[in-house]
Design an enzyme around this catalytic site. Structure first.
Site, short mmCIF file in Angstrom:
data_model
loop_
_atom_site.label_atom_id
_atom_site.label_comp_id
_atom_site.label_asym_id
_atom_site.label_seq_id
_atom_site.Cartn_x
_atom_site.Cartn_y
_atom_site.Cartn_z
N LYS A 210 7.20 -11.27 10.34
CA LYS A 210 5.97 -10.62 11.05
C LYS A 210 4.74 -10.90 10.47
O LYS A 210 4.14 -10.78 9.56
CB LYS A 210 6.33 -9.06 10.71
CG LYS A 210 5.35 -8.37 12.05
CD LYS A 210 4.64 -7.17 11.72
CE LYS A 210 3.31 -7.38 10.89
NZ LYS A 210 2.33 -7.71 12.05
N GLU A 291 1.67 -9.48 -3.07
CA GLU A 291 0.62 -10.34 -3.48
C GLU A 291 -0.64 -9.34 -2.58
O GLU A 291 -0.74 -9.44 -1.14
CB GLU A 291 0.71 -11.71 -2.79
CG GLU A 291 1.94 -12.43 -2.86
CD GLU A 291 1.94 -13.02 -4.17
OE1 GLU A 291 0.93 -13.15 -5.01
OE2 GLU A 291 2.89 -13.42 -4.61
N CYS A 325 -8.43 -13.63 -0.82
CA CYS A 325 -8.18 -12.66 -1.99
C CYS A 325 -8.79 -13.35 -3.44
O CYS A 325 -9.10 -12.45 -4.11
CB CYS A 325 -6.72 -12.59 -2.06
SG CYS A 325 -5.87 -14.09 -2.36
N GLU A 424 -12.94 -4.24 -2.57
CA GLU A 424 -12.66 -5.57 -1.99
C GLU A 424 -13.62 -5.29 -0.60
O GLU A 424 -13.13 -4.68 -0.05
CB GLU A 424 -11.29 -6.03 -2.02
CG GLU A 424 -11.06 -7.11 -1.32
CD GLU A 424 -10.04 -7.89 -1.28
OE1 GLU A 424 -8.86 -6.81 -0.48
OE2 GLU A 424 -9.30 -8.78 -1.41
P1 NDP Z 1 -3.19 -6.07 6.03
O1 NDP Z 1 -2.69 -5.08 4.76
O2 NDP Z 1 -4.18 -5.22 6.81
O3 NDP Z 1 -2.12 -6.69 6.75
C1 NDP Z 1 -1.14 -7.41 6.12
C2 NDP Z 1 0.07 -7.56 7.11
O4 NDP Z 1 0.67 -6.21 6.95
C3 NDP Z 1 -0.27 -7.57 8.68
O5 NDP Z 1 0.79 -8.35 8.90
C4 NDP Z 1 -0.38 -6.31 9.21
O6 NDP Z 1 0.15 -6.01 10.37
C5 NDP Z 1 0.82 -5.67 8.13
N1 NDP Z 1 1.20 -4.04 7.98
C6 NDP Z 1 0.08 -3.39 8.05
N2 NDP Z 1 0.54 -2.04 8.09
C7 NDP Z 1 1.90 -2.25 7.89
C8 NDP Z 1 3.02 -1.10 7.46
N3 NDP Z 1 2.59 0.14 7.36
N4 NDP Z 1 4.35 -1.67 7.17
C9 NDP Z 1 4.31 -2.97 7.07
N5 NDP Z 1 3.48 -3.83 7.39
C10 NDP Z 1 2.26 -3.59 7.70
O7 NDP Z 1 -4.17 -7.34 5.13
P2 NDP Z 1 -4.98 -8.27 6.23
O8 NDP Z 1 -4.06 -8.89 6.91
O9 NDP Z 1 -6.44 -7.69 6.55
O10 NDP Z 1 -5.05 -9.36 4.79
C11 NDP Z 1 -6.17 -9.37 3.99
C12 NDP Z 1 -5.75 -8.81 2.73
O11 NDP Z 1 -4.72 -9.41 2.04
C13 NDP Z 1 -6.70 -8.74 1.82
O12 NDP Z 1 -6.88 -7.43 1.04
C14 NDP Z 1 -6.59 -9.78 0.51
O13 NDP Z 1 -6.96 -9.88 -0.66
C15 NDP Z 1 -5.07 -9.94 0.66
N6 NDP Z 1 -4.43 -11.20 0.41
C16 NDP Z 1 -3.88 -11.21 -0.83
C17 NDP Z 1 -3.41 -12.57 -1.15
C18 NDP Z 1 -2.88 -12.72 -2.41
O14 NDP Z 1 -2.12 -13.92 -2.61
N7 NDP Z 1 -2.86 -11.75 -3.45
C19 NDP Z 1 -3.61 -13.92 -0.50
C20 NDP Z 1 -4.04 -13.51 0.97
C21 NDP Z 1 -4.39 -12.32 1.25
P3 NDP Z 1 -0.92 -5.80 11.55
O15 NDP Z 1 -1.52 -7.11 11.59
O16 NDP Z 1 -0.34 -5.55 12.92
O17 NDP Z 1 -1.89 -4.87 11.05
#
Ligand code: NDP
Length: 523
Positions: A210, A291, A325, A424
């Site tokens: 997803k 992550e 991140c 963050e």
């Molecule tokens: P989100 O947590 O908002 O979303 C990540 C994914 O989770 C999306 O596909 C989202 O779908 C999905 N999601 C949301 N709610 C649920 C749920 N209840 N159950 C299952 N899946 C769900 O993060 P962002 O996309 O905004 O990404 C940014 C974040 O990612 C930052 O905090 C960043 O630091 C972190 N990050 C960490 C990395 C690492 O390697 N440590 C690398 C890159 C980013 P939808 O889009 O539909 O909301």
């Protein structure tokens, strides 16, 4: 023969060369003509499936432009995707490891040929400028190649060592786990999306993937490449949809065996919690690989080469507008050089132009309205928590285009306990923290709940050695920027609230998706 040691990271494109800029501009034209406005359906069991509702990808740098749409999966679609993946697993798990690896290698080769298209699509869909998009597609190629080659070390009976024992043959067999779910963020929508799917797949699992709502088009582009490379139907199910709906359904489903998630801490912790609850029909303790976010710091001490430090700070803070991140969101400077470092940093940051990704501006728009509002909230807080030295304003417009633009912002003398220094923000906002001396600086660096990336600019050997052991970060860098980990070179992942330290692009990453079986035969 496929060998781990044959892996070499992709070189990056040099955009100081005019011909590379021209090639990129041509790719943008091609993508506008061929991909923009297109619709990307779900892919379930190798078939394209459309849905009544759709998700729209807007160009964050020009919100009047719809880049394209994806299907929006329903719970029934998710159910079918899981079922189909389990069926596909029956044969996929029996494939030889090297045959599976060849599909990834072929996908890498196709992506190399279509590198500029993938870049241009991300420029339009998520606002990456040329260099940011280029390094990400290079990373996607690297993930495919690295995981394909790493898989070889898990192939066959006896892949892991056991101790000799009289009268018996003993050995270990790595086996795939089954079907899992991969949920990815919008900020590395090509590399992380494909890395988190390709790793379990090459190990013999099937994946329901997803993507993030804001970046479904580039994910669909990558799925097409995997299918073109020969991935059998059902092994990779493509399920764009809403996280809270289909994401939640998939992570709580009894037949989901592993979840690999990259995203925010709040969602990651929620997934960890719901996945731990056993539901009827479940016979497997779900494996959760997380992550998450960071509040990454770089320390500059009084012995540092200040030019190196300021360049590192600038690159780490404002690359892709701080939406990484690994972004440097805390600059910790010891008192003795504080004013010099901060003045130079602010001067250099002032020169960063804000504009569209398409015209390759160094700072572009942030991804969506929600991010824009969240960052704007921190900008309002900034004058209360420190001295605003640069920026501090949401812009909402650049070069005549309406978009989610935010001025690069530097806030000085922020207290280490302030919200600006602890939370963050995920935008072009840097908090500068003043430390009395080196030890104080290290204490400040370790004073958040996160532990993702970190850095030290210093020429004192004993301090670097102390930081090597005591700076609490999964990825630590000395005398350079703290972003831009390369697959296989700097395996990536954090600890504490930054994740489960699974180290994507590292030598043991595939082991997350394998179970180990010990088999003994008495002679
Ligand atoms: P989100 O947590 O908002 O979303 C990540 C994914 O989770 C999306 O596909 C989202 O779908 C999905 N999601 C949301 N709610 C649920 C749920 N209840 N159950 C299952 N899946 C769900 O993060 P962002 O996309 O905004 O990404 C940014 C974040 O990612 C930052 O905090 C960043 O630091 C972190 N990050 C960490 C990395 C690492 O390697 N440590 C690398 C890159 C980013 P939808 O889009 O539909 O909301």
């Amino acid at each position: 023969m496929i060998k781990v040691q044959d892996y070499r990271p992709q070189p990056f494109t040099d955009f100081t060369q005019p011909e590379n800029i021209q090639a990129y501009e041509q790719a943008l034209k091609k993508v506008r003509a061929e991909l923009v406005g297109k619709h990307s359906p779900l892919v379930i069991n190798g078939e394209r499936v459309d849905t009544a509702e759709r998700l729209t990808s807007l160009n964050p740098c020009d919100t009047a432009e719809v880049v394209g749409t994806t299907a929006k999966a329903t719970i029934e679609d998710a159910q079918r995707a899981l079922q189909g993946a389990w069926q596909a697993w029956e044969s996929w798990k029996r494939w030889d490891m090297d045959a599976r690896a060849r599909i990834l290698l072929r996908a890498a080769a196709i992506l190399k040929r279509r590198r500029l298209e993938a870049c241009a699509l991300m420029t339009l869909e998520v606002g990456k400028n040329y260099a940011e998009a280029d390094v990400e597609v290079a990373e996607a190629i690297d993930f495919l190649e690295y995981y394909a080659r790493s898989a070889m070390k898990y192939a066959g009976f006896g892949a892991a060592e056991t101790t000799w024992f009289e009268g018996e043959e003993n050995g270990l067999l790595y086996q795939p786990i089954g079907v899992g779910v991969s949920i990815s963020p919008w900020n590395f929508p090509c590399a992380i999306f494909i890395g988190m799917a390709a790793a379990p797949i090459v190990a013999g699992n099937c994946v329901v993937a997803k993507p993030a709502e804001d970046a479904g088009l580039i994910a669909g582009f990558m799925v097409d490449i995997m299918l073109e490379a020969g991935l059998p139907a059902g092994v990779l199910q493509f399920l764009p949809g809403v996280g809270k709906e289909v994401g939640e359904f998939l992570t709580t489903h009894p037949k989901t065996r592993f979840i690999t998630f990259t995203g925010s801490r709040a969602v990651g912790l929620h997934i960890n919690e719901v996945a731990a609850k056993t539901v009827p029909g479940q016979k497997w303790i779900k494996k959760v690989i997380l992550e998450l976010g960071g509040k990454d710091a770089m320390i500059v001490d009084e012995t540092a080469d200040l030019d190196v430090a300021v360049t590192a700070a600038l690159q780490g803070a404002f690359g892709f507008n701080g939406q990484k991140c690994s972004a440097m969101s805390r600059l910790i400077v010891v008192d003795e050089v504080y004013d010099r470092v901060v003045n130079a940093f602010v001067e250099r940051a002032k020169a960063l132009r804000v504009g569209t990704a398409e015209e390759n501006a160094p700072v572009t728009a942030v991804v969506n309205q929600m991010s824009f509002d969240k960052i704007s909230g921190y900008l309002e807080l900034a004058p209360q928590e420190g001295r605003v030295l640069l920026g501090g304003q949401p812009l909402g417009e650049a070069n005549g285009k309406k978009g989610y633009y935010i001025q690069p912002t530097v806030v000085g003398d922020v207290d280490p306990k302030a919200r600006l220094a602890q939370e963050e923000i995920f935008g072009p906002v840097v908090s500068v923290l003043r430390a009395r001396d080196w030890n104080h600086a290290l204490d400040i660096a370790n004073s958040t709940e996160y532990g993702l990336t970190g850095g030290v600019c210093s020429t004192k050997r004993e301090r670097l050695e102390q930081a090597r052991h005591e700076f609490e970060a999964g990825n630590l860098y000395f005398n350079r920027k703290i972003t831009g980990a390369i697959v296989g070179v700097q395996p990536f992942g954090g600890y504490f609230m930054s994740g489960t330290d699974s180290k994507a692009g590292g030598p043991d990453y595939l082991a997350n998706f394998l179970q180990l079986k010990s088999v003994t035969e008495r002679w």
